[in-house]
Design a protein around this motif. Structure first.
Motif, short mmCIF file in Angstrom:
data_model
loop_
_atom_site.label_atom_id
_atom_site.label_comp_id
_atom_site.label_asym_id
_atom_site.label_seq_id
_atom_site.Cartn_x
_atom_site.Cartn_y
_atom_site.Cartn_z
N ASP A 75 0.81 -1.22 0.00
CA ASP A 75 0.00 0.00 0.00
C ASP A 75 0.85 1.27 0.00
N GLU A 76 2.17 1.14 0.18
CA GLU A 76 3.05 2.31 0.19
C GLU A 76 3.63 2.53 -1.21
N PRO A 77 3.36 3.69 -1.83
CA PRO A 77 3.87 3.96 -3.19
C PRO A 77 5.39 3.86 -3.29
N LEU A 78 6.11 4.38 -2.29
CA LEU A 78 7.57 4.35 -2.35
C LEU A 78 8.09 2.91 -2.29
N ALA A 79 7.48 2.09 -1.45
CA ALA A 79 7.90 0.69 -1.34
C ALA A 79 7.68 -0.05 -2.66
N ARG A 80 6.55 0.23 -3.32
CA ARG A 80 6.29 -0.40 -4.63
C ARG A 80 7.31 0.07 -5.65
N MET A 123 4.45 -8.41 -13.67
CA MET A 123 3.15 -8.46 -14.33
C MET A 123 2.30 -7.24 -13.95
N ALA A 124 2.29 -6.92 -12.64
CA ALA A 124 1.47 -5.80 -12.17
C ALA A 124 1.85 -5.46 -10.74
N SER A 125 1.45 -4.25 -10.31
CA SER A 125 1.62 -3.82 -8.92
C SER A 125 0.26 -3.41 -8.37
N PHE A 126 0.01 -3.74 -7.11
CA PHE A 126 -1.26 -3.41 -6.47
C PHE A 126 -1.00 -2.72 -5.14
N ASP A 127 -1.93 -1.81 -4.78
CA ASP A 127 -1.82 -1.13 -3.49
C ASP A 127 -2.74 -1.74 -2.44
N ASN A 128 -3.40 -2.86 -2.79
CA ASN A 128 -4.26 -3.53 -1.83
C ASN A 128 -4.33 -5.02 -2.12
N ALA A 129 -4.59 -5.79 -1.08
CA ALA A 129 -4.59 -7.24 -1.20
C ALA A 129 -5.86 -7.79 -1.84
N MET A 189 -1.54 -3.88 5.65
CA MET A 189 -2.26 -3.10 4.65
C MET A 189 -3.70 -2.93 5.11
N PRO A 190 -4.36 -1.82 4.73
CA PRO A 190 -5.75 -1.61 5.14
C PRO A 190 -6.69 -2.61 4.48
N GLU A 191 -7.84 -2.82 5.08
CA GLU A 191 -8.90 -3.71 4.59
C GLU A 191 -8.53 -5.19 4.70
N SER A 210 -4.92 -7.66 5.29
CA SER A 210 -3.46 -7.75 5.43
C SER A 210 -2.90 -8.81 4.48
N GLY A 211 -1.59 -8.79 4.33
CA GLY A 211 -0.96 -9.79 3.47
C GLY A 211 -1.18 -11.20 3.98
N LEU A 212 -1.10 -11.40 5.29
CA LEU A 212 -1.29 -12.74 5.85
C LEU A 212 -2.75 -13.19 5.71
N GLU A 213 -3.68 -12.27 5.84
CA GLU A 213 -5.09 -12.61 5.63
C GLU A 213 -5.33 -13.03 4.18
N MET A 214 -4.65 -12.38 3.26
CA MET A 214 -4.79 -12.74 1.85
C MET A 214 -4.30 -14.16 1.59
N LEU A 215 -3.19 -14.53 2.25
CA LEU A 215 -2.64 -15.87 2.04
C LEU A 215 -3.60 -16.96 2.53
N LYS A 216 -4.44 -16.62 3.50
CA LYS A 216 -5.39 -17.60 4.03
C LYS A 216 -6.49 -17.95 3.02
N ILE A 217 -6.79 -17.03 2.10
CA ILE A 217 -7.91 -17.26 1.20
C ILE A 217 -7.48 -17.72 -0.20
N ILE A 218 -6.18 -17.65 -0.49
CA ILE A 218 -5.70 -18.06 -1.81
C ILE A 218 -5.37 -19.55 -1.80
N GLN A 219 -5.96 -20.27 -2.72
CA GLN A 219 -5.64 -21.68 -2.87
C GLN A 219 -4.42 -21.83 -3.77
N HIS A 220 -3.49 -22.65 -3.36
CA HIS A 220 -2.26 -22.90 -4.13
C HIS A 220 -1.55 -21.59 -4.50
N PRO A 221 -1.13 -20.81 -3.50
CA PRO A 221 -0.45 -19.54 -3.79
C PRO A 221 0.90 -19.77 -4.46
N PRO A 222 1.39 -18.78 -5.19
CA PRO A 222 2.73 -18.88 -5.79
C PRO A 222 3.80 -18.75 -4.71
N GLU A 223 5.05 -18.67 -5.11
CA GLU A 223 6.12 -18.42 -4.15
C GLU A 223 5.90 -17.03 -3.54
#
Length: 230
Positions: free
Chosen positions: A10-15, A31-37, A58-60, A62-75
């Motif tokens: 979510d931080e522009p400078l970090a991206r 491929m792409a950059s996103f400011d939200n999970a 990240m707001p709304e 978090s990165g760890l919350e996103m990993l919980k809902i993705i099936q077969h995540p990439p590296e």
């Protein structure tokens, strides 16, 4: 063959910093950059990137919350300014955890380690870089790795020697060593890296190149260098 990646922060400078790092490595493609999970999770499901650089706080969502809902995540390479998530990240089987601010050398070591973990069939097709960019006067010159005979530390710079010319690049030897594919190069001294393509034979305390040039072989690097050189 290139590995595809996604940046989620979510931080522009970090991206921007990660985008710059990725652009310097020919083995990976952004491929792409996103400011939200939330948007990123949809994209991952549809496009299946090889790697995601994922911020944790990240707001709304978090990165760890996103990993919980993705099936077969990439590296997954987690990026965070907070070290306290390091232990928890192991529960998600992430590839690595990078603490901000992320030095390029640390980033490059992670990418090299990731490439080394790929199956041998793919590993032969992927190199972290196939060239390096150096300044020649006011010009930026791309020097192909296959043309490099050896590299020498020179103060805060590196001298890069090819058959026809030598170039000067402002870079640490440790960063260069992390960038170069060690299938083709070997460190022989604190001040020297040599290409295996141009080595004629080894002496007691020196490496002799096919050109006749002699380079010092230090005691510290002798064993590992001779194992590589045969």
């Amino acid at each position: 063959m290139k590995l595809t990646c996604l940046i989620i922060d979510d931080e522009p400078l970090a991206r921007k910093i990660l985008e710059k790092y990725v652009s310097r490595i020919s083995a990976i493609e952004l491929m792409a950059s996103f400011d939200n999970a939330i948007d990123a999770s949809v994209y991952i499901t549809e496009h299946n990137p090889d790697i995601i650089f994922l911020d944790i706080r990240m707001p709304e969502m978090s990165g760890l919350e996103m990993l919980k809902i993705i099936q077969h995540p990439p590296e997954v390479i987690l990026t965070s300014a907070y070290s306290e998530y390091g232990v928890e990240s192991y529960d998600y089987e992430v590839f690595d955890y990078l603490l901000k601010p992320i030095p390029f050398e640390r980033f490059m070591k992670t990418i090299t380690k990731l490439i080394d973990s790929i199956t041998p069939t793919h590993h032969d097709e992927i190199l972290p870089i196939d060239h390096i960019t150096v300044k020649d006067g006011k010009k930026q010159i791309q020097v192909k790795l296959k043309d490099i005979h050896y590299i020498q530390a020179y103060g805060n710079y590196l001298k890069i020697f090819t058959k026809e010319k030598q170039f000067l690049s402002r870079m640490k030897m440790s960063v260069m060593e992390a960038l170069l594919p060690m299938t083709h190069f070997v460190r022989i001294h604190k001040s020297y890296i040599v290409s295996l393509l141009y080595v004629e034979h080894t002496g007691g305390n020196e490496i002799i190149l096919k050109s006749g040039k002699e380079l010092p072989l230090s005691k510290y690097y002798k064993r590992s260098a001779k194992e590589r050189l045969g």
